[in-house]
Write a protein that holds these residues in place. Structure first.
Motif, short mmCIF file in Angstrom:
data_model
loop_
_atom_site.label_atom_id
_atom_site.label_comp_id
_atom_site.label_asym_id
_atom_site.label_seq_id
_atom_site.Cartn_x
_atom_site.Cartn_y
_atom_site.Cartn_z
N ARG A 125 0.96 -1.24 0.33
CA ARG A 125 0.28 0.28 0.26
C ARG A 125 0.98 1.54 0.20
NH1 ARG A 125 -5.30 0.58 3.49
NH2 ARG A 125 -6.01 3.40 3.23
N ALA A 126 1.21 2.28 -0.92
CA ALA A 126 1.22 2.83 -0.91
C ALA A 126 0.69 4.45 -0.64
CB ALA A 126 2.02 3.30 -2.66
N GLY A 127 -0.12 4.80 -0.15
CA GLY A 127 -1.35 5.22 -0.16
C GLY A 127 -2.79 5.89 -0.17
N ALA A 128 -3.48 7.01 0.48
CA ALA A 128 -4.91 6.26 0.22
C ALA A 128 -5.71 7.32 -0.27
CB ALA A 128 -4.98 7.30 1.75
N HIS A 129 -5.38 7.71 -1.47
CA HIS A 129 -6.25 8.34 -2.52
C HIS A 129 -6.38 7.93 -3.38
CE1 HIS A 129 -7.54 12.13 -4.89
NE2 HIS A 129 -8.21 12.35 -4.28
N PRO A 130 -7.70 7.66 -4.12
CA PRO A 130 -8.17 7.01 -5.28
C PRO A 130 -6.92 7.17 -6.43
CG PRO A 130 -9.56 8.12 -4.26
CD PRO A 130 -8.85 7.60 -3.64
N ASP A 131 -7.13 8.60 -6.50
CA ASP A 131 -5.72 9.05 -8.10
C ASP A 131 -4.61 9.63 -7.96
OD1 ASP A 131 -7.11 11.60 -10.57
OD2 ASP A 131 -4.73 9.63 -10.47
N TRP A 132 -3.51 9.33 -7.84
CA TRP A 132 -2.11 9.42 -7.25
C TRP A 132 -2.08 10.58 -7.86
CZ3 TRP A 132 2.09 10.50 -11.10
CH2 TRP A 132 1.52 9.56 -12.14
N ARG A 133 -2.62 10.92 -9.59
CA ARG A 133 -1.98 12.18 -10.01
C ARG A 133 -2.82 13.57 -9.34
NH1 ARG A 133 -4.74 8.47 -13.30
NH2 ARG A 133 -2.90 8.33 -15.71
N VAL A 134 -3.97 12.84 -8.64
CA VAL A 134 -4.21 13.86 -7.66
C VAL A 134 -3.27 14.52 -6.31
CG1 VAL A 134 -5.89 15.16 -5.73
CG2 VAL A 134 -7.25 13.85 -8.08
N GLN A 135 -3.04 13.61 -5.52
CA GLN A 135 -2.04 13.18 -4.58
C GLN A 135 -0.89 14.19 -4.76
OE1 GLN A 135 -0.70 10.15 -2.88
NE2 GLN A 135 -2.07 10.13 -1.42
N THR A 136 -0.61 14.03 -6.23
CA THR A 136 0.89 14.51 -7.06
C THR A 136 1.27 15.76 -6.96
OG1 THR A 136 1.45 12.80 -8.47
CG2 THR A 136 2.90 14.47 -8.43
N MET A 137 -0.56 16.36 -7.09
CA MET A 137 -0.89 18.05 -7.56
C MET A 137 -1.00 18.41 -6.55
SD MET A 137 -1.15 20.58 -9.52
CE MET A 137 -1.74 19.37 -11.07
N ASN A 138 -1.78 17.97 -5.33
CA ASN A 138 -1.74 18.72 -3.63
C ASN A 138 -0.35 18.83 -2.93
OD1 ASN A 138 -3.94 18.20 -3.97
ND2 ASN A 138 -4.79 15.80 -2.67
N PHE A 139 0.72 17.67 -3.68
CA PHE A 139 1.87 17.43 -3.04
C PHE A 139 2.47 18.85 -3.58
CE2 PHE A 139 6.61 16.36 -3.07
CZ PHE A 139 6.97 16.44 -2.06
N TYR A 140 2.11 19.08 -4.82
CA TYR A 140 3.04 20.34 -4.89
C TYR A 140 2.29 21.47 -5.09
CZ TYR A 140 5.74 17.21 -9.06
OH TYR A 140 6.66 16.54 -9.12
N ILE A 141 0.89 21.65 -4.53
CA ILE A 141 0.66 22.70 -3.94
C ILE A 141 1.05 23.19 -2.13
CG2 ILE A 141 -2.19 23.58 -3.51
CD1 ILE A 141 -2.74 22.05 -5.88
N ILE A 142 0.40 21.72 -1.30
CA ILE A 142 1.38 22.86 -0.98
C ILE A 142 2.76 22.59 -0.02
CG2 ILE A 142 1.23 21.16 1.83
CD1 ILE A 142 -0.67 19.29 0.87
N THR A 143 3.08 21.72 -1.10
CA THR A 143 5.35 22.45 -0.74
C THR A 143 5.26 24.08 -1.77
OG1 THR A 143 5.74 19.93 -0.95
CG2 THR A 143 7.35 21.95 -1.92
N ALA A 144 4.37 24.97 -2.54
CA ALA A 144 4.50 25.69 -3.12
C ALA A 144 3.48 26.76 -2.24
CB ALA A 144 3.87 25.96 -4.38
N GLY A 145 2.37 26.12 -1.62
CA GLY A 145 2.28 27.11 -0.61
C GLY A 145 3.25 27.34 0.47
N TYR A 146 3.58 26.47 0.89
CA TYR A 146 4.78 26.81 2.64
C TYR A 146 5.77 27.79 1.66
CZ TYR A 146 3.35 23.68 5.50
OH TYR A 146 2.23 22.66 6.35
N LEU A 147 6.62 27.33 0.98
CA LEU A 147 7.12 28.19 -0.03
C LEU A 147 6.79 29.81 0.14
CD1 LEU A 147 8.81 26.04 -2.67
CD2 LEU A 147 9.76 26.77 0.36
N LEU A 148 6.11 29.51 -0.80
CA LEU A 148 5.15 31.28 -0.43
C LEU A 148 4.77 32.03 0.43
CD1 LEU A 148 4.61 33.81 -2.45
CD2 LEU A 148 2.25 32.19 -2.56
N VAL A 149 4.68 31.66 1.17
CA VAL A 149 4.10 31.73 2.54
C VAL A 149 5.11 32.51 3.39
CG1 VAL A 149 2.89 31.69 4.72
CG2 VAL A 149 1.91 31.17 2.74
#
Length: 409
Positions: free
Chosen positions: A20-44
Motif C-alpha cells: 500500500r502506497a497511499g490513501a487517495h484513489p488517484d495518484w495524480r491528485v495526490q501529486t498535485m496536492n503535494f506540489y500545491i502544499i509545497t508551493a504554498g509553504y514556500l510562498l508564505v
C-alpha cells in the motif's frame, strides 16, 4: 488506494505481493496536492521573510505595502474587532501580551526550542531507531545520537545561564581600560539607564535591561545576550546543533535508503485501482510511499537538513565575524558609518581612513573569544572587594579590643 506491486522470491518461487502506497484513489491528485502544499509553504515563508527583511512603514515597494497591511492595518482591525466584542480591556490585554512577547525577556522561545529539539529527537527514536541496526548502520549509532543530543541541550543551557559580561559600577573602570574608545563607532558616553560609563564595544540591552561588555546580539533562543562572557558557548551552541542536524539527516537518509532497498521499491510496479493501469515506480511515487509508511522519519530528516543548512551558514558567518575582530553590533555600526560617509564630500578619503582597532589578528581574535576575561574578577574590582572585606574584618577586632579594655578597668 493505489498500490505498488513487487515480485519477491519465496519457497514456492515468485509470489505477487502488494504494498500500500497511499490513501487517495488517484495518484495524480495526490501529486498535485503535494506540489500545491509545497508551493504554498514556500510562498508564505518567502513573503514572510521578505516582509521581515525589506518591509518598512514608509515606502512604496511591494514589501513596504505588505508590511503596512500585515503589521499596521491588520492589528488595528483586530484590536477594533476585539474592542467591539469584548470591550476596551481586550485591546489593552493584546497590547500587553505583544509587549511581553516581543519587547521583554521571556522563556517562550526557549520552550519552543525544547519542543522542537526534544520532540524531534524523541520522534526519531520512536520511528527511526527500530530500523537500527541495518545493513548500513550499526547499533552504536543509537548511543552516538543520544550523546550528541545530550551535548546539545547541555551547551544550550550553559549559553542560557552564563553571565554574558554585565557592566557594573565595580568593573566599569577596568573595562574602559581594556576596551578603549576608537572615536569612530564608539566614544565616551554614559548609559542613562544603568548610570555607568559605557566601555567601548558594550551596549545596553533593552530586553535584559543591562549593559553587556563586547556585546554581539541578544539571542532569543537562549533568552540571553551574547557577550564577552558567553560568546564561546553561543558558538558551541551553533556547532553542536549543526552536528545534531547533520547526524539526523545522515541517519534518516540511510534508513530510508535501506527501506527502499529492502522492499525493492525502484523495481516496483504502480497499479491505478481505477483504471488498473500499471506503471513503473518513479522517484515521486517512491517518495510518496515513503511519506505514507515512514512519514515521521522522512519529516525529521528533511527538517534536519533544512535547519542544518541554515545553521551551517549562520555558524560560518559568526566565525568570520570573530576572524575579522568584530561583532554583530559593531558590523551594524560600521555599515551605518560607511553609509553616512558616502554622502559626504571626500568620501573616499574618509572611508579609507577607517580602521578597526579591535582586530588583533585571527589567532588573537579567536583566543579572545574562546579564552575570555572574567568581567567580575578584574584587578580594580578585586582590590576594591579586598579593601571592603578588610574593613569588615577590622570592625569585629576593634569591638573586641574595646570590650577587653572595659573589663580591665
Amino acid at each position: 488506494p493505489f498500490w505498488l506491486k513487487t515480485w519477491q522470491a519465496n519457497a514456492q518461487g515468485l509470489a505477487f505481493s502488494r504494498i500500500r502506497a497511499g490513501a487517495h484513489p488517484d495518484w495524480r491528485v495526490q501529486t498535485m496536492n503535494f506540489y500545491i502544499i509545497t508551493a504554498g509553504y514556500l510562498l508564505v515563508g518567502g513573503v514572510g521573510v521578505g516582509i521581515f527583511i525589506w518591509g518598512k512603514a514608509e515606502g512604496n515597494s511591494f514589501f513596504d505595502k505588505l508590511y503596512r497591511l500585515v503589521c499596521v492595518a491588520a492589528p488595528r482591525l483586530l484590536k477594533s474587532a476585539l474592542a467591539k466584542c469584548f470591550g476596551p480591556r481586550a485591546p489593552a490585554a493584546l497590547d500587553a501580551a505583544w509587549e511581553y512577547v516581543c519587547f521583554k525577556s521571556n522563556p517562550i522561545v526557549q520552550m519552543f526550542y525544547l519542543m522542537v529539539v526534544v520532540g524531534g529527537v524523541l520522534s526519531f527514536m520512536a520511528f527511526g531507531f527500530p530500523h537500527i541496526p541495518n545493513r548500513f548502520l550499526g547499533g552504536m549509532h543509537k548511543y552516538i545520537g543520544f550523546a550528541i543530543f545530550t551535548t546539545c541541550v547541555s551547551v544550550w543551557w550553559k549559553a542560557c545561564t552564563t553571565d554574558p559580561g554585565i557592566v557594573t559600577k565595580q568593573n566599569v573602570e577596568d573595562l574602559c581600560d581594556i576596551y578603549e574608545w576608537d572615536d569612530q563607532i564608539f566614544c565616551s558616553a554614559k548609559c542613562k539607564t544603568c548610570d555607568v560609563l559605557k566601555p567601548a564595544r558594550s551596549k545596553h540591552c533593552g530586553l535584559c535591561n543591562v549593559c553587556v561588555a563586547k556585546f554581539d546580539h541578544h539571542c532569543i533562543w537562549i533568552n540571553n545576550c551574547v557577550g564577552v562572557g558567553n560568546h564561546k558557548w553561543f558558538l558551541a551552541f551553533l556547532f553542536w546543533h549543526l552536528v545534531l542536524c547533520l547526524y539526523g539527516c545522515g541517519l534518516g537518509t540511510t534508513i530510508a535508503y535501506d527501506v527502499i532497498l529492502q522492499k525493492d521499491l525502484f523495481n516496483a510496479v504502480f497499479v491505478d485501482p481505477t483504471t488498473r493501469e500499471q506503471k513503473r515506480a518513479t522517484y515521486l511515487i517512491v517518495a510518496q510511499y515513503m511519506l505514507a509508511t515512514e512519514g515521521m522519519v522522512v519529516f525529521v530528516s528533511v527538517l534536519s537538513t533544512v535547519m542544518g543548512l541554515v545553521l551551517f551558514g549562520f555558524f560560518l558567518w559568526h566565525l568570520n565575524l570573530v576572524r575579522i575582530g568584530t561583532t554583530t553590533n559593531e558590523l551594524s555600526k560600521w555599515n551605518y558609518v560607511k553609509w553616512c560617509l558616502k554622502h559626504e564630500e571626500d568620501s573616499n578619503e574618509k572611508l579609507s581612513s577607517l580602521r578597526n582597532i579591535y582586530n588583533k589578528g585571527m589567532v588573537k581574535n579567536y583566543a579572545e573569544v574562546f579564552f575570555p576575561l572574567d568581567v567580575h574578577s578584574l584587578p580594580r574590582q578585586l582590590a576594591a572587594a579586598g579593601r571592603a572585606s578588610g574593613q569588615k574584618n577590622d570592625q569585629p577586632a576593634r569591638r573586641s579590643k574595646g570590650k577587653d579594655k572595659v573589663k580591665k578597668g
